[in-house]
Design a protein around this motif. Sequence first.
Motif, mmCIF file in Angstrom:
data_model
loop_
_atom_site.group_PDB
_atom_site.id
_atom_site.type_symbol
_atom_site.label_atom_id
_atom_site.label_comp_id
_atom_site.label_asym_id
_atom_site.label_seq_id
_atom_site.Cartn_x
_atom_site.Cartn_y
_atom_site.Cartn_z
ATOM 1 N N SER A 19 13.651 -30.974 7.990
ATOM 2 C CA SER A 19 14.916 -31.585 8.402
ATOM 3 C C SER A 19 14.683 -32.856 9.212
ATOM 4 C CB SER A 19 15.729 -30.576 9.212
ATOM 5 O OG SER A 19 16.933 -31.141 9.658
ATOM 6 N N ASP A 20 13.676 -32.828 10.081
ATOM 7 C CA ASP A 20 13.359 -33.999 10.905
ATOM 8 C C ASP A 20 12.979 -35.207 10.053
ATOM 9 O OD1 ASP A 20 13.887 -32.505 13.152
ATOM 10 O OD2 ASP A 20 11.775 -32.238 13.712
ATOM 11 N N LYS A 21 12.448 -34.960 8.865
ATOM 12 C CA LYS A 21 12.078 -36.045 7.941
ATOM 13 C C LYS A 21 13.143 -36.237 6.856
ATOM 14 C CE LYS A 21 8.354 -37.525 9.789
ATOM 15 N NZ LYS A 21 8.253 -38.869 10.294
ATOM 16 N N LEU A 22 14.342 -35.731 7.132
ATOM 17 C CA LEU A 22 15.517 -35.933 6.287
ATOM 18 C C LEU A 22 15.424 -35.290 4.912
ATOM 19 C CD1 LEU A 22 16.253 -39.654 7.219
ATOM 20 C CD2 LEU A 22 17.086 -37.573 8.338
ATOM 21 N N ALA A 23 14.768 -34.155 4.830
ATOM 22 C CA ALA A 23 14.751 -33.389 3.584
ATOM 23 C C ALA A 23 16.171 -32.935 3.265
ATOM 24 C CB ALA A 23 13.833 -32.182 3.711
ATOM 25 N N ASN A 48 12.546 -39.469 -3.070
ATOM 26 C CA ASN A 48 11.442 -40.260 -3.613
ATOM 27 C C ASN A 48 10.095 -39.651 -3.229
ATOM 28 O OD1 ASN A 48 10.446 -41.578 -1.065
ATOM 29 N ND2 ASN A 48 12.532 -42.388 -1.076
ATOM 30 N N ASP A 49 9.050 -40.087 -3.920
ATOM 31 C CA ASP A 49 7.718 -39.520 -3.742
ATOM 32 C C ASP A 49 7.185 -39.721 -2.325
ATOM 33 O OD1 ASP A 49 8.185 -39.330 -6.437
ATOM 34 O OD2 ASP A 49 6.465 -40.517 -7.059
ATOM 35 N N ARG A 50 7.430 -40.887 -1.773
ATOM 36 C CA ARG A 50 6.940 -41.181 -0.415
ATOM 37 C C ARG A 50 7.568 -40.225 0.598
ATOM 38 N NH1 ARG A 50 7.258 -47.200 1.407
ATOM 39 N NH2 ARG A 50 5.427 -47.261 0.085
ATOM 40 N N GLN A 51 8.854 -39.961 0.440
ATOM 41 C CA GLN A 51 9.517 -39.052 1.372
ATOM 42 C C GLN A 51 9.011 -37.618 1.197
ATOM 43 O OE1 GLN A 51 13.791 -38.740 1.114
ATOM 44 N NE2 GLN A 51 13.938 -37.825 3.141
ATOM 45 N N VAL A 52 8.741 -37.214 -0.050
ATOM 46 C CA VAL A 52 8.165 -35.885 -0.277
ATOM 47 C C VAL A 52 6.878 -35.747 0.526
ATOM 48 C CG1 VAL A 52 7.019 -34.398 -1.985
ATOM 49 C CG2 VAL A 52 9.207 -35.490 -2.546
ATOM 50 N N TRP A 82 6.067 -32.668 -6.542
ATOM 51 C CA TRP A 82 6.285 -31.273 -6.160
ATOM 52 C C TRP A 82 5.036 -30.836 -5.420
ATOM 53 C CZ3 TRP A 82 7.878 -26.942 -10.104
ATOM 54 C CH2 TRP A 82 7.968 -25.713 -9.449
ATOM 55 N N VAL A 83 5.168 -30.646 -4.130
ATOM 56 C CA VAL A 83 4.035 -30.229 -3.319
ATOM 57 C C VAL A 83 4.257 -28.787 -2.893
ATOM 58 C CG1 VAL A 83 2.657 -30.665 -1.255
ATOM 59 C CG2 VAL A 83 3.679 -32.591 -2.499
ATOM 60 N N VAL A 94 8.102 -28.487 -1.577
ATOM 61 C CA VAL A 94 8.831 -29.727 -1.313
ATOM 62 C C VAL A 94 8.831 -30.496 -2.624
ATOM 63 C CG1 VAL A 94 9.021 -31.811 0.085
ATOM 64 C CG2 VAL A 94 8.040 -29.724 1.091
ATOM 65 N N GLN A 95 10.028 -30.710 -3.155
ATOM 66 C CA GLN A 95 10.152 -31.291 -4.491
ATOM 67 C C GLN A 95 10.951 -32.584 -4.475
ATOM 68 O OE1 GLN A 95 12.038 -27.608 -6.003
ATOM 69 N NE2 GLN A 95 10.491 -27.711 -7.616
ATOM 70 N N HIS A 96 10.598 -33.464 -5.397
ATOM 71 C CA HIS A 96 11.432 -34.623 -5.688
ATOM 72 C C HIS A 96 12.748 -34.048 -6.207
ATOM 73 C CE1 HIS A 96 12.881 -38.227 -7.650
ATOM 74 N NE2 HIS A 96 11.932 -38.916 -7.025
ATOM 75 N N ALA A 97 13.856 -34.691 -5.913
ATOM 76 C CA ALA A 97 15.172 -34.164 -6.291
ATOM 77 C C ALA A 97 15.279 -33.870 -7.789
ATOM 78 C CB ALA A 97 16.264 -35.138 -5.861
ATOM 79 N N GLU A 98 14.656 -34.700 -8.621
ATOM 80 C CA GLU A 98 14.717 -34.473 -10.068
ATOM 81 C C GLU A 98 13.998 -33.178 -10.462
ATOM 82 O OE1 GLU A 98 13.059 -38.047 -11.680
ATOM 83 O OE2 GLU A 98 14.830 -39.233 -11.192
ATOM 84 N N GLU A 99 12.830 -32.931 -9.880
ATOM 85 C CA GLU A 99 12.102 -31.686 -10.151
ATOM 86 C C GLU A 99 12.876 -30.488 -9.623
ATOM 87 O OE1 GLU A 99 9.026 -34.326 -11.423
ATOM 88 O OE2 GLU A 99 10.582 -34.477 -9.943
#
Length: 147
Positions: A19-23, A48-52, A82-83, A94-99
Amino acid sequence: MTATEHALELVQIAARAASDKLAEKIVAYDVSDTLAITDAFVLASASNDRQVRAIVEEIEDQLREQVGEKPLRREGHQQGRWVLLDYADVVIHVQHAEERQFYALERLWRDCPEIKLPESIAPAAEVADRAADETPVAELAGSDDAE
Protein backbone atom coordinates in the motif's frame (compact mmCIF):
# COMPACT_ATOMS: atom_id res chain seq x y z
CA MET A 1 -9.40 -19.15 9.99
CA THR A 2 -6.51 -21.38 10.78
CA ALA A 3 -3.57 -19.33 9.50
CA THR A 4 -0.95 -18.91 12.21
CA GLU A 5 -0.49 -15.62 14.05
CA HIS A 6 2.94 -15.34 12.44
CA ALA A 7 1.42 -15.71 8.95
CA LEU A 8 -1.21 -13.08 9.75
CA GLU A 9 1.51 -10.71 10.97
CA LEU A 10 3.46 -11.21 7.70
CA VAL A 11 0.28 -10.58 5.70
CA GLN A 12 -0.35 -7.27 7.46
CA ILE A 13 3.25 -6.10 7.03
CA ALA A 14 3.33 -7.10 3.35
CA ALA A 15 -0.04 -5.50 2.63
CA ARG A 16 0.98 -2.25 4.36
CA ALA A 17 4.30 -2.17 2.43
CA ALA A 18 2.47 -2.74 -0.87
CA SER A 19 0.00 0.00 0.00
CA ASP A 20 2.85 2.39 0.83
CA LYS A 21 4.11 1.93 -2.75
CA LEU A 22 0.60 2.51 -4.13
CA ALA A 23 -0.25 -1.07 -5.03
CA GLU A 24 -3.80 -1.61 -6.21
CA LYS A 25 -6.42 -4.20 -5.27
CA ILE A 26 -4.53 -5.62 -2.31
CA VAL A 27 -6.21 -8.73 -0.98
CA ALA A 28 -5.18 -11.63 1.25
CA TYR A 29 -6.61 -15.12 1.58
CA ASP A 30 -6.27 -17.76 4.27
CA VAL A 31 -5.44 -20.84 2.19
CA SER A 32 -4.30 -22.99 5.12
CA ASP A 33 -7.28 -25.35 4.91
CA THR A 34 -6.78 -25.79 1.15
CA LEU A 35 -2.99 -25.93 0.78
CA ALA A 36 -0.46 -27.71 2.95
CA ILE A 37 2.46 -25.61 1.68
CA THR A 38 1.44 -22.18 2.99
CA ASP A 39 -1.06 -20.42 5.24
CA ALA A 40 -1.87 -17.29 3.25
CA PHE A 41 -1.67 -15.57 -0.11
CA VAL A 42 -1.32 -11.84 -0.60
CA LEU A 43 -2.23 -10.42 -4.02
CA ALA A 44 -1.43 -6.91 -5.22
CA SER A 45 -1.12 -5.24 -8.57
CA ALA A 46 0.48 -2.23 -10.22
CA SER A 47 0.09 -0.43 -13.52
CA ASN A 48 3.68 -0.84 -14.75
CA ASP A 49 6.74 -3.06 -14.40
CA ARG A 50 8.79 -0.51 -12.49
CA GLN A 51 6.08 -0.13 -9.87
CA VAL A 52 5.76 -3.92 -9.53
CA ARG A 53 9.48 -4.07 -8.72
CA ALA A 54 9.24 -1.13 -6.28
CA ILE A 55 6.37 -2.82 -4.43
CA VAL A 56 8.31 -6.09 -4.20
CA GLU A 57 11.40 -4.34 -2.89
CA GLU A 58 9.38 -2.48 -0.25
CA ILE A 59 7.70 -5.71 0.89
CA GLU A 60 11.08 -7.43 1.17
CA ASP A 61 12.58 -4.46 3.04
CA GLN A 62 9.72 -4.20 5.52
CA LEU A 63 9.55 -7.93 6.27
CA ARG A 64 13.32 -8.01 6.79
CA GLU A 65 13.33 -4.89 9.01
CA GLN A 66 10.24 -5.63 11.09
CA VAL A 67 10.46 -9.40 11.62
CA GLY A 68 13.81 -10.47 10.18
CA GLU A 69 12.21 -12.51 7.37
CA LYS A 70 13.83 -13.17 3.99
CA PRO A 71 12.03 -14.88 1.12
CA LEU A 72 12.85 -18.54 0.60
CA ARG A 73 12.21 -18.01 -3.09
CA ARG A 74 11.72 -15.05 -5.40
CA GLU A 75 10.56 -15.50 -8.98
CA GLY A 76 9.80 -13.12 -11.85
CA HIS A 77 11.66 -10.04 -10.60
CA GLN A 78 13.64 -9.55 -13.83
CA GLN A 79 10.51 -9.28 -15.98
CA GLY A 80 8.52 -7.27 -13.45
CA ARG A 81 5.20 -8.60 -14.72
CA TRP A 82 4.45 -11.11 -11.97
CA VAL A 83 6.72 -11.47 -8.99
CA LEU A 84 6.22 -14.25 -6.48
CA LEU A 85 7.77 -14.02 -3.01
CA ASP A 86 7.67 -17.23 -0.97
CA TYR A 87 8.03 -16.75 2.79
CA ALA A 88 6.85 -20.31 3.59
CA ASP A 89 3.92 -19.17 5.78
CA VAL A 90 2.88 -16.55 3.21
CA VAL A 91 3.19 -16.40 -0.56
CA ILE A 92 2.98 -12.92 -2.06
CA HIS A 93 2.01 -12.27 -5.67
CA VAL A 94 2.65 -8.80 -7.09
CA GLN A 95 1.34 -8.61 -10.63
CA HIS A 96 1.15 -6.13 -13.45
CA ALA A 97 -2.53 -5.16 -13.77
CA GLU A 98 -2.84 -6.98 -17.11
CA GLU A 99 -1.53 -10.26 -15.64
CA ARG A 100 -3.76 -9.83 -12.61
CA GLN A 101 -6.82 -9.52 -14.81
CA PHE A 102 -5.82 -12.37 -17.16
CA TYR A 103 -4.84 -14.94 -14.52
CA ALA A 104 -7.54 -13.90 -12.03
CA LEU A 105 -6.05 -15.63 -8.99
CA GLU A 106 -8.95 -14.35 -6.90
CA ARG A 107 -11.24 -16.75 -8.73
CA LEU A 108 -9.03 -19.69 -7.82
CA TRP A 109 -9.06 -18.81 -4.12
CA ARG A 110 -12.47 -17.17 -3.70
CA ASP A 111 -13.73 -20.11 -1.64
CA CYS A 112 -10.99 -19.44 0.92
CA PRO A 113 -11.65 -16.92 3.69
CA GLU A 114 -10.41 -13.43 2.93
CA ILE A 115 -8.08 -12.03 5.56
CA LYS A 116 -9.35 -8.66 6.71
CA LEU A 117 -6.96 -5.82 5.99
CA PRO A 118 -7.25 -2.35 7.53
CA GLU A 119 -9.51 0.07 5.66
CA SER A 120 -6.46 2.21 4.84
CA ILE A 121 -4.98 -0.74 2.88
CA ALA A 122 -8.09 -2.15 1.22
CA PRO A 123 -10.81 0.50 1.15
CA ALA A 124 -14.38 -0.81 1.15
CA ALA A 125 -14.97 0.66 -2.33
CA GLU A 126 -12.02 -1.32 -3.71
CA VAL A 127 -13.30 -4.55 -2.12
CA ALA A 128 -16.71 -3.91 -3.72
CA ASP A 129 -15.02 -3.24 -7.09
CA ARG A 130 -13.19 -6.58 -6.85
CA ALA A 131 -16.43 -8.42 -6.26
CA ALA A 132 -18.09 -6.63 -9.18
CA ASP A 133 -15.14 -7.42 -11.47
CA GLU A 134 -15.46 -11.16 -10.98
CA THR A 135 -16.02 -12.33 -14.54
CA PRO A 136 -16.60 -16.08 -14.76
CA VAL A 137 -13.50 -17.99 -15.89
CA ALA A 138 -15.37 -19.43 -18.88
CA GLU A 139 -15.85 -15.89 -20.24
CA LEU A 140 -12.13 -15.19 -19.92
CA ALA A 141 -11.36 -18.29 -21.96
CA GLY A 142 -13.79 -17.16 -24.66
CA SER A 143 -16.17 -20.01 -24.00
CA ASP A 144 -19.88 -19.84 -24.73
CA ASP A 145 -20.50 -21.75 -21.48
CA ALA A 146 -20.16 -18.68 -19.21
CA GLU A 147 -21.78 -18.93 -15.82
